[in-house]
Design an enzyme around this catalytic site. Structure first.
Site, PDB file in Angstrom:
ATOM      1  N   ARG A   1       0.849  -1.204   0.000  1.00 27.40           N
ATOM      2  CA  ARG A   1       0.000   0.000   0.000  1.00 27.40           C
ATOM      3  C   ARG A   1       0.875   1.241   0.000  1.00 27.40           C
ATOM      4  O   ARG A   1       2.086   1.166   0.130  1.00 27.40           O
ATOM      5  CB  ARG A   1      -0.931   0.005   1.210  1.00 27.40           C
ATOM      6  CG  ARG A   1      -0.232  -0.132   2.546  1.00 27.40           C
ATOM      7  CD  ARG A   1      -1.145   0.221   3.710  1.00 27.40           C
ATOM      8  NE  ARG A   1      -2.285  -0.648   3.825  1.00 27.40           N
ATOM      9  CZ  ARG A   1      -2.391  -1.668   4.659  1.00 27.40           C
ATOM     10  NH1 ARG A   1      -1.362  -1.960   5.458  1.00 27.40           N
ATOM     11  NH2 ARG A   1      -3.472  -2.389   4.734  1.00 27.40           N
TER      12      ARG A   1
ATOM     13  N   TYR B   1      14.216   6.899  14.637  1.00 30.10           N
ATOM     14  CA  TYR B   1      13.878   6.775  13.213  1.00 30.10           C
ATOM     15  C   TYR B   1      14.834   7.618  12.369  1.00 30.10           C
ATOM     16  O   TYR B   1      15.356   7.160  11.349  1.00 30.10           O
ATOM     17  CB  TYR B   1      12.440   7.220  12.997  1.00 30.10           C
ATOM     18  CG  TYR B   1      11.954   7.172  11.567  1.00 30.10           C
ATOM     19  CD1 TYR B   1      11.723   5.957  10.928  1.00 30.10           C
ATOM     20  CD2 TYR B   1      11.702   8.351  10.860  1.00 30.10           C
ATOM     21  CE1 TYR B   1      11.263   5.906   9.620  1.00 30.10           C
ATOM     22  CE2 TYR B   1      11.248   8.310   9.561  1.00 30.10           C
ATOM     23  CZ  TYR B   1      11.023   7.086   8.945  1.00 30.10           C
ATOM     24  OH  TYR B   1      10.572   7.048   7.646  1.00 30.10           O
TER      25      TYR B   1
END
Length: 265
Positions: free
Chosen positions: A19, A158
């Site tokens: 997706r 991150y």
């Protein structure tokens, strides 16, 4: 639309391709003529996308992404080569991690961020390069992030992983430059995810858009077309680079600079 980049005869692997950005990359590569394998942790999602694209007579199939450790990624590449006979393009698009402040961060969250975003790049390259080298052609591509160069509260782990990704891209590009293998990445900024997450809400997207010089969030295809160029023969002299696709969001010093320049209130 005429296809400027021809991937006919190429076999491509896209991790996290079910997706969003990954699905857009899969679609654009398949339209360019590549045989595309979607490796996704949620196999049903990947199968649904593969079925939709196969109905358009595009060559796409799904495979499970059981894990991102060295053994499983080597096994995945081996399975693809055994079935397809070759592997020309690898896109490590799977990424992300739970947000956590540095004080709240635990070892599992940090290890997961590094394994998913950074370590998998090494294992995929390690598995794929010998196959690419034999064919004299290879493209190793990574979805990085502008977070590699800017800070967001709760995302230091991150950002550190994505900064490592960019360093990997440079180091791997240098190592494989004489083998016909290029290594590059794309750094997305804020990308709209219709129906998914906080940014799918129109009011949030509008607020974010006010701080982006072009005035709006990007779309998954904005990333996919940059990847398509990097995967193509036309990008043979581009290696060790990341393309920032962020609508200019990393250009101004602060969001206030955008508001002042355009007279926003």
């Amino acid at each position: 639309m005429a296809q400027p980049f021809d991937l006919n005869g190429k076999v491509a692997l896209v991790t996290g391709g079910g997706r969003g950005i990954g699905a857009a990359i899969v679609s654009r590569f398949a339209e360019a003529g590549a045989s595309v394998i979607i490796a996704n942790r949620t196999l049903d999602v990947a199968k649904a996308l593969a079925a939709d694209l196969s109905a358009r007579r595009l060559d796409v199939r799904a495979m499970p992404l059981a894990g991102l450790d060295r053994a499983r990624l080597h096994a995945l590449v081996s399975d693809i080569v055994r079935q397809a006979g070759r592997l020309d393009i690898v896109v490590h698009n799977a990424g992300g991690c739970p947000w956590a402040s540095i004080e709240e961060l635990d070892e599992d969250k940090l290890d997961d961020a590094l394994a998913l975003n950074l370590k998998a790049c090494f294992w995929l390259a390690q598995a794929a390069v010998p196959v690419m080298r034999r064919n004299g052609f290879g493209r190793i591509l990574v979805t990085s992030s502008v977070s590699a160069r800017v800070a967001m509260a709760g995302g230091a782990h991150y950002s550190a992983a994505k900064a490592g990704v960019n360093a990997f891209i440079r180091g791997a590009a240098f190592e494989f430059a004489r083998d016909g293998i290029t290594v590059n990445g794309v750094e997305p900024g804020f990308i709209a995810k219709p129906g998914r997450g906080t940014m799918s809400a129109p009011e949030i997207a509008d607020r974010l858009g006010r701080h982006i010089p072009v005035g709006h969030l990007g779309e998954a295809d904005d990333i996919a077309y940059a990847m398509l160029y990097l995967a193509s023969e036309q990008a043979k002299y581009t290696t060790g680079q990341t393309i920032v696709v962020d609508g200019g969001s990393t250009l101004p010093e602060t969001g206030f600079a955008v508001e002042r320049h355009w007279g926003l209130t």
